[in-house]
Design a protein around this motif. Structure first.
Motif: not given
Length: 466
Positions: A335-347, A350-354, A406-411
């Protein structure tokens, strides 16, 4: 319900061999790459040969009150071309013509043409078609236009909509309209061409696209850098993107590094928190851009930085990014998905994904298009394991919730399809939702076009195509 008599009448109106009714063949068109277990079974599959076929199908559909699901290569991972029970699946796979005009730097392309073939045809003419979605070798131009696809190159070159100059579109009533043309400034009246880019087959069926091509860039120089923490890699990427226009700027998380190393054995640093892969195709200026990238990475704590101006070696440097998909496809359902979050919240992402992966017992790795802050979480689970499939689906929902928190978006760039309808509705204001609905109703008043896609947001058919 379409009976055999009506289907025979449809077949007589179409090109020879266009209509498929064999049950085994219908099964092969039920799902796309979202592998939706709730996919329906079409009453018929029509493999259109030209615009006239598409027109006849839509006229027939309106007359019989039957929904139509346009389909390209079937590579949607969000259910954009999943079949609807009793509907017509309108496949454009036979429409693959490509014509490049070097003088005007344009290509006229039918929707079933593979993106890789379009890129190759442009290259043969000494030109370049930049958009490069991860599935470019097998996805179709029609699907790219329908979802406004991007890819790593969009960091510098933009997305599909930046290259669509015109198109032929068949509307729900079967009428064909020509929008735009071969000239960049060919825009009388409203900018309707852009309206259909990203509309996912809900407003009309695109049967031809005129694409803008650009001069072929120089061979890229490539840089890779390891970082102990994702936050360091994200900060470096943010500074690089602010100072330069790299032709690629990607970040792999630690889970992705480990998965890639298991698969390709390149002596990747498994202890790293992130791997940044950047490229410059600035010709004589590429060396200077790579030097700037290297200094930026070192400033932000990179433990190792490597660069090359050799094209083959650069492809090797970029190999881990592709390996994560190949590795999962070998052993797991993907399942490949895509979301967008500000780079300052990227860490934090990824911690949340783990944490989500551990909680649901599934594999989640991620790769980020850092220049536009778009992350692809890729989930894997064993083929045929129903319980694991349910867990992965639940994990996907949590990923969407995390991105929003995290202030991002899903679509984002994969489109909305069936799977992100609620997310789209939540992302738009009531006023924008209402405007979308009015546009949808204006061009498709009976709601026959791809009715299960965007339905939460665009809503309200008259019930005939529900």
């Amino acid at each position: 319900m379409l009976d055999s008599e009506s289907l025979n009448a449809l077949a007589e109106r179409l090109s020879p061999g266009a209509v498929l009714t064999d049950p085994d063949l219908l099964q092969s068109y039920r799902q796309d790459w979202s592998f939706d277990p709730e996919s329906g079974t079409p009453a018929v599959v029509v493999r259109a040969a030209d615009t006239a076929d598409v027109q006849e199908v839509l006229r027939f559909a309106v007359d019989h009150g039957v929904p139509v699901v346009p389909r390209g290569a079937g590579t949607s991972v969000v259910g954009g071309s999943t079949a609807v029970d009793g509907a017509i699946t309108l496949s454009l796979e036979r429409m693959t013509a490509i014509s490049v005009d070097r003088g005007s730097r344009t290509a006229v392309v039918e929707p079933g043409a593979a993106t890789a073939d379009v890129k190759a045809a442009a290259a043969d003419a000494g030109l370049f078609y930049p958009p490069d979605p991860s599935s470019f070798e097998i996805c179709s131009i029609g699907g790219n236009v329908a979802t406004n696809a991007g890819g790593p190159c969009c960091a510098k070159y933009g997305v599909t909509s930046d290259y669509v100059l015109g198109m032929t579109v068949v509307l729900a009533d079967g009428s064909a309209v020509e929008l735009g043309g071969t000239r960049v400034k060919d825009s009388p009246g409203l900018a309707l061409t852009k309206l259909f880019v990203g509309s996912e087959g809900t407003l009309g069926v695109i049967t031809s696209v005129t694409l803008r091509l650009v001069p072929r860039p120089a061979s890229p120089h490539t840089l890779v850098a390891y970082f102990p923490h994702m936050s360091d890699a994200a900060a470096a990427a943010q500074d690089i993107a602010a100072a330069l226009s790299p032709s690629q700027l990607e970040i792999m998380d630690s889970a992705a590094i480990g998965l890639a190393e298991d698969f390709i054995r390149m002596d990747l640093d498994r202890t790293a928190g992130a791997l940044l892969i950047a490229r410059s195709d600035a010709g004589l200026g590429a060396r200077g851009e790579i030097d700037t990238m290297q200094k930026t990475c070192e400033t932000h704590g990179a433990t190792d930085v490597f660069s090359t101006d050799d094209e083959f070696e650069g492809e090797v440097f970029d190999r881990p990014r592709h390996a994560i998909y190949e590795a999962l496809e070998k052993v797991d359902a993907l399942i490949s998905d895509d979301v967008a979050v500000p780079l300052r919240r990227l860490a934090e992402l990824t911690d949340g994904l783990a944490a989500i992966a551990e909680r649901h017992g599934t594999t989640i790795v991620s790769c980020t298009h850092a220049a536009d802050e778009l992350t692809h979480p890729v989930l894997g689970y064993p083929h045929g394991d129903d319980a694991a499939a349910v867990a992965a689906a639940a994990a996907r929902v949590e990923i969407h919730e995390l991105a929003v928190a995290l202030g991002g978006t899903v679509p984002t760039e994969y489109g909305i399809g069936r799977h992100k309808r609620a997310a789209l509705a939540a992302a738009l204001s009531p006023e924008l939702l209402a405007l979308n609905r009015r546009i949808k109703h204006a061009v498709d008043p009976t709601g026959i076009l791809n009715p299960k896609v965007l339905v939460s947001a665009l809503g309200e058919t008259d019930g005939r195509a529900g």
